[in-house]
Write a protein that holds these residues in place. Structure first.
Motif, PDB file in Angstrom:
ATOM      1  N   ASP A 134       3.118   7.546  12.386  1.00 49.65           N
ATOM      2  CA  ASP A 134       2.268   8.656  11.956  1.00 49.65           C
ATOM      3  C   ASP A 134       2.563   9.069  10.515  1.00 49.65           C
ATOM      4  O   ASP A 134       1.643   9.403   9.757  1.00 49.65           O
ATOM      5  CB  ASP A 134       2.463   9.859  12.888  1.00 49.65           C
ATOM      6  CG  ASP A 134       1.926   9.582  14.284  1.00 49.65           C
ATOM      7  OD1 ASP A 134       1.102   8.657  14.430  1.00 49.65           O
ATOM      8  OD2 ASP A 134       2.328  10.292  15.223  1.00 49.65           O
ATOM      9  N   GLY A 135       3.823   9.066  10.126  1.00 52.10           N
ATOM     10  CA  GLY A 135       4.191   9.467   8.775  1.00 52.10           C
ATOM     11  C   GLY A 135       3.604   8.536   7.720  1.00 52.10           C
ATOM     12  O   GLY A 135       3.167   8.983   6.650  1.00 52.10           O
ATOM     13  N   GLU A 136       3.583   7.245   8.019  1.00 51.57           N
ATOM     14  CA  GLU A 136       3.035   6.292   7.057  1.00 51.57           C
ATOM     15  C   GLU A 136       1.517   6.389   6.988  1.00 51.57           C
ATOM     16  O   GLU A 136       0.924   6.309   5.897  1.00 51.57           O
ATOM     17  CB  GLU A 136       3.472   4.876   7.432  1.00 51.57           C
ATOM     18  CG  GLU A 136       4.970   4.663   7.289  1.00 51.57           C
ATOM     19  CD  GLU A 136       5.397   3.237   7.583  1.00 51.57           C
ATOM     20  OE1 GLU A 136       4.525   2.402   7.935  1.00 51.57           O
ATOM     21  OE2 GLU A 136       6.610   2.948   7.457  1.00 51.57           O
ATOM     22  N   ARG A 137       0.879   6.576   8.142  1.00 49.70           N
ATOM     23  CA  ARG A 137      -0.578   6.752   8.138  1.00 49.70           C
ATOM     24  C   ARG A 137      -0.945   8.008   7.333  1.00 49.70           C
ATOM     25  O   ARG A 137      -1.911   8.009   6.561  1.00 49.70           O
ATOM     26  CB  ARG A 137      -1.096   6.869   9.573  1.00 49.70           C
ATOM     27  CG  ARG A 137      -2.616   6.997   9.675  1.00 49.70           C
ATOM     28  CD  ARG A 137      -3.045   7.099  11.132  1.00 49.70           C
ATOM     29  NE  ARG A 137      -2.819   5.845  11.839  1.00 49.70           N
ATOM     30  CZ  ARG A 137      -3.728   4.876  11.948  1.00 49.70           C
ATOM     31  NH1 ARG A 137      -4.929   5.027  11.383  1.00 49.70           N
ATOM     32  NH2 ARG A 137      -3.454   3.783  12.611  1.00 49.70           N
ATOM     33  N   LEU A 186       0.815  -1.207   0.000  1.00 48.48           N
ATOM     34  CA  LEU A 186       0.000   0.000   0.000  1.00 48.48           C
ATOM     35  C   LEU A 186       0.855   1.266   0.000  1.00 48.48           C
ATOM     36  O   LEU A 186       0.522   2.250  -0.674  1.00 48.48           O
ATOM     37  CB  LEU A 186      -0.938  -0.008   1.210  1.00 48.48           C
ATOM     38  CG  LEU A 186      -2.019  -1.090   1.170  1.00 48.48           C
ATOM     39  CD1 LEU A 186      -2.759  -1.159   2.502  1.00 48.48           C
ATOM     40  CD2 LEU A 186      -2.993  -0.850   0.024  1.00 48.48           C
ATOM     41  N   LEU A 187       1.955   1.254   0.716  1.00 52.08           N
ATOM     42  CA  LEU A 187       2.837   2.421   0.722  1.00 52.08           C
ATOM     43  C   LEU A 187       3.511   2.607  -0.630  1.00 52.08           C
ATOM     44  O   LEU A 187       3.727   3.738  -1.086  1.00 52.08           O
ATOM     45  CB  LEU A 187       3.885   2.289   1.831  1.00 52.08           C
ATOM     46  CG  LEU A 187       3.357   2.478   3.252  1.00 52.08           C
ATOM     47  CD1 LEU A 187       4.426   2.122   4.275  1.00 52.08           C
ATOM     48  CD2 LEU A 187       2.879   3.918   3.473  1.00 52.08           C
ATOM     49  N   ARG A 214       0.735   9.292   4.836  1.00 52.11           N
ATOM     50  CA  ARG A 214       0.915   9.024   3.405  1.00 52.11           C
ATOM     51  C   ARG A 214      -0.287   8.292   2.832  1.00 52.11           C
ATOM     52  O   ARG A 214      -0.749   8.596   1.721  1.00 52.11           O
ATOM     53  CB  ARG A 214       2.173   8.179   3.174  1.00 52.11           C
ATOM     54  CG  ARG A 214       3.478   8.954   3.221  1.00 52.11           C
ATOM     55  CD  ARG A 214       4.663   8.042   2.985  1.00 52.11           C
ATOM     56  NE  ARG A 214       4.587   7.387   1.675  1.00 52.11           N
ATOM     57  CZ  ARG A 214       5.348   6.349   1.327  1.00 52.11           C
ATOM     58  NH1 ARG A 214       6.207   5.834   2.194  1.00 52.11           N
ATOM     59  NH2 ARG A 214       5.232   5.827   0.108  1.00 52.11           N
ATOM     60  N   LEU A 215      -0.817   7.329   3.562  1.00 54.57           N
ATOM     61  CA  LEU A 215      -1.975   6.582   3.087  1.00 54.57           C
ATOM     62  C   LEU A 215      -3.204   7.480   3.008  1.00 54.57           C
ATOM     63  O   LEU A 215      -3.978   7.427   2.043  1.00 54.57           O
ATOM     64  CB  LEU A 215      -2.245   5.395   4.011  1.00 54.57           C
ATOM     65  CG  LEU A 215      -1.143   4.317   4.058  1.00 54.57           C
ATOM     66  CD1 LEU A 215      -1.506   3.228   5.064  1.00 54.57           C
ATOM     67  CD2 LEU A 215      -0.912   3.706   2.682  1.00 54.57           C
ATOM     68  N   GLN A 216      -3.404   8.325   4.014  1.00 57.19           N
ATOM     69  CA  GLN A 216      -4.549   9.221   4.001  1.00 57.19           C
ATOM     70  C   GLN A 216      -4.415  10.267   2.896  1.00 57.19           C
ATOM     71  O   GLN A 216      -5.411  10.643   2.257  1.00 57.19           O
ATOM     72  CB  GLN A 216      -4.707   9.880   5.369  1.00 57.19           C
ATOM     73  CG  GLN A 216      -5.143   8.915   6.461  1.00 57.19           C
ATOM     74  CD  GLN A 216      -5.262   9.561   7.824  1.00 57.19           C
ATOM     75  OE1 GLN A 216      -4.793  10.692   8.036  1.00 57.19           O
ATOM     76  NE2 GLN A 216      -5.873   8.868   8.770  1.00 57.19           N
ATOM     77  N   GLU A 217      -3.211  10.738   2.653  1.00 56.75           N
ATOM     78  CA  GLU A 217      -2.996  11.695   1.567  1.00 56.75           C
ATOM     79  C   GLU A 217      -3.293  11.058   0.217  1.00 56.75           C
ATOM     80  O   GLU A 217      -3.821  11.729  -0.692  1.00 56.75           O
ATOM     81  CB  GLU A 217      -1.562  12.225   1.606  1.00 56.75           C
ATOM     82  CG  GLU A 217      -1.307  13.215   2.739  1.00 56.75           C
ATOM     83  CD  GLU A 217       0.145  13.634   2.833  1.00 56.75           C
ATOM     84  OE1 GLU A 217       0.433  14.618   3.541  1.00 56.75           O
ATOM     85  OE2 GLU A 217       1.007  12.970   2.196  1.00 56.75           O
ATOM     86  N   ALA A 218      -2.974   9.788   0.068  1.00 55.34           N
ATOM     87  CA  ALA A 218      -3.289   9.093  -1.183  1.00 55.34           C
ATOM     88  C   ALA A 218      -4.809   9.002  -1.362  1.00 55.34           C
ATOM     89  O   ALA A 218      -5.325   9.225  -2.469  1.00 55.34           O
ATOM     90  CB  ALA A 218      -2.660   7.704  -1.185  1.00 55.34           C
TER      91      ALA A 218
END
Length: 629
Positions: free
Chosen positions: A381-384, A327-328, A386-390
């Motif tokens: 938090d940074g990965e969450r 997903l990332l 990135r997913l929300q921004e996508a």
């Protein structure tokens, strides 16, 4: 499987975790151009090339010479007769054959592909001690792109480089072939001897290719043959690409086999079930990360298929780290709200030709985050973010309007499509003929869109009003009271108020397969009942109900005929997931309902694991009984 139970046309698969694989039939006869011993992915999971297609094997005993292999040649001749000596076949933990010769000699053969390397390991041994038994194996080479076919030519290089090694007291052989410039070399490690005897073997016939109306004859090059004294011990033959950087390739063959067999047996024992092992074949490397292969033998990784399958292959199996990596990796690929439906290979542009791939991504992220919470694992938090921004980029792009007429309409629903394009999962196209264009507002796209809006609403208030408006429009516009079901498309061809009442399985996503149910209880029950009555088969849901215009009972003929039947009745097993979830939901998810669903709907699929592609579920099946896969 004993000889009485064996389907000799059933196919086995050994995947390497890179996109490459070995595959074939129980009989040993190659029926597809994709059947091979060494098929490697040069740029994982793509750049696939067939390097070693197969082999002939025969045994000499004091009583005579006996074949262990069979090939099919033009015009339709099977030779030699090795398949007649197969007494038993077992697909687990990897393919294993037992051959019974006329003089009573019993030979066991096994084949496995080690994980994360482009190689295949074969071995033969006597079941009981005997003397004077020798094995001969003649390999067949090509060196071609895996969709292509190979023909006799003057450029093939038969002569190998020799690098003989010591081999556990029996001597050993290490050879490297470079069949063509620019094609990876083939390394062969054996604890036997090699005799150079170059020749062309012509006109192999691939039955499944012929059935599909494709070119089906191939010539293969054979540089010589290997010889082992089986009376002295197990014969070992290992094939790998010369790009394989592994120190075990420098070991004597018998020691190499011992090491690889122990490692691979241990790896496979860690999977809790046969289904978990089968699922592992579809998770492969891409760059420094992971991706999901859409199917074997010809698919690579596709956006839509990846996000649909991720929830089962990764989340249901507890492979949360793999899901996270996938997903990332895709999070940065959003373009104007769209994710590629086909990842780009080196030098190629990504293909943006799907309206639903991006929406499936949103659902996959939602289910991944839920699975992380259930497992009490914290995502950085940074990965969450990135997913929300996508997710935000996808919804914003769609709301603004993007390629191929994809845009948010005034009623809160998502319009999509233009002539000549196939944007939904029903994406068959034969030449310029788009078989099921479904331009307008397809029902499952709306279900995905509304689920995505609801998901995004958990961290962004801007989508609340759009969701409420869209849900109201969905309820009012898609219900077909006369049919007790949902329309397949509304605003057909972007003409306001028009509907397509064709009875298809796409409506099931309004009830199951997605986090949010969009229908009230009474309507949900009527949809599930109608889908079960008209579309359900033991191998999945039909893509079109019998009696509808264009219904095709069989998936057969050439490419044009098959593309025309692909979504016109043909059964799709993947749809059984959302159907079963919908069926259980309308029965309130009781233990009794779940038990009954397992018995009625899942048991036939589990039985199918021992048919067709062994350990796996076929992509499609005929619409009419007996539902040939």
């Amino acid at each position: 499987m004993t000889a009485e139970r064996m389907d000799l046309k059933a196919e086995w698969l050994e995947a390497d975790g890179l996109g490459g694989f070995a595959s074939g039939t129980v009989s040993g006869i190659r029926t597809r151009r994709y059947h091979a011993l060494l098929l490697a992915a040069l740029t994982p999971p793509a750049g696939r090339m067939v390097l070693v297609n197969g082999c002939d094997a025969w045994v000499e005993t004091p009583a005579g010479t006996f074949a262990l292999s069979s090939q099919r040649y033009m015009p339709d001749v099977v030779h030699p007769d090795g398949m007649s000596r197969i007494e038993n076949f077992e697909p687990e933990p990897w393919p294993r054959w037992t051959f019974c010769l006329e003089d009573g000699t019993v030979i066991e053969q096994e084949l496995f592909v080690p994980h994360d390397v482009s190689a295949v390991v074969l071995s033969w041994r006597l079941r009981d001690q005997a003397t004077g038994v020798t094995l001969h194996v003649r390999p067949f080479f090509s060196g071609r792109e895996y969709h292509a076919l190979h023909h006799e030519n003057a450029a093939f290089r038969f002569e190998p480089e020799r690098d003989d090694v010591e081999g556990d007291g029996a001597g050993g052989t290490r050879l490297v072939w470079h069949p063509y410039p620019g094609v990876p070399g083939v390394v062969a490690v054996a604890n036997g001897t090699y005799r150079h005897q170059p020749d062309w073997f012509r006109n192999f016939l691939y039955e499944e290719e012929r059935n599909r109306g494709l070119e089906f004859a191939e010539d293969l090059a054979s540089p010589g043959f290997f010889r082992w004294d089986l009376s002295a011990g197990e014969a070992v033959w290992i094939l790998a690409t010369d790009k394989t950087q592994s120190e075990w390739l420098r070991l004597p063959a018998a020691r190499c086999l011992e090491k690889l067999r122990a490692a691979e047996r241990g790896r496979r024992r860690q999977f809790p079930s046969r289904l978990h092992r089968s699922a592992d074949a579809y998770l492969v490397r891409r760059g420094s990360g992971k991706t999901i292969v859409a199917g074997y033998p010809w698919f690579t990784d596709w956006g839509r298929d990846t996000f649909i399958a991720l929830r089962g292959l990764c989340l249901a199996t507890g492979r949360l780290d793999d899901a996270r990596a996938i997903l990332l990796q895709w999070a940065g690929a959003v373009s104007e709200g769209m994710l590629p439906n086909l990842f780009a290979d080196q030098g190629d542009k990504p293909e943006f030709n799907s309206v639903d791939a991006s929406l499936w991504y949103v659902v996959a992220v939602h289910d991944f985050l839920q699975a992380m919470d259930v497992a009490k694992r914290r995502l950085p938090d940074g990965e969450r973010k990135r997913l929300q921004e996508a997710i935000e980029a996808i919804l914003s792009g769609y709301a603004k309007g993007t390629r191929f007429g994809i845009r948010l309409d005034d009623d809160g629903l998502l319009a999509a499509g233009q002539p000549g394009m196939q944007l939904t999962w029903m994406d068959a196209k034969a030449g310029d003929w788009v078989v099921t264009p479904r331009i307008g507002k397809p029902v499952e796209v709306q279900a995905l869109w509304l689920n995505a809006l609801k998901i995004a609403g958990a961290f962004s208030d801007r989508w609340h009003d759009c969701f409420e408006k869209g849900r109201t429009a969905f309820t009012n516009r898609f219900w077909n009271e006369a049919g007790g079901c949902l329309y397949d498309v509304v605003d057909v061809d972007h003409r306001p108020g028009t509907v397509d009442a064709t009875f298809r399985p796409n409506q099931i996503f309004a009830v199951g397969g997605l986090p949010l149910t969009l229908l009230d209880d009474e309507r949900a029950c009527r949809v599930v009942e109608a889908v079960e009555a008209r579309l359900w088969t033991p191998l999945g849901l039909r893509s079109l109900a019998p009696g509808e215009p264009g219904y095709r009972p069989r998936y057969q003929g050439g490419v044009f005929e098959r593309d025309g039947a692909y979504h016109q009745g043909t059964v799709w097993p993947w749809l059984i997931g959302p159907f079963v979830e919908a069926w259980v939901r309308v029965l309130d998810g009781t233990p009794t309902a779940k038990q009954e669903a397992r018995r009625r709907f899942l048991a036939p699929l589990l039985k199918h694991l021992d048919e067709a592609g062994l350990g796996h579920i076929s992509e499609i099946a005929d619409a009419d009984p007996p539902h040939q896969p």
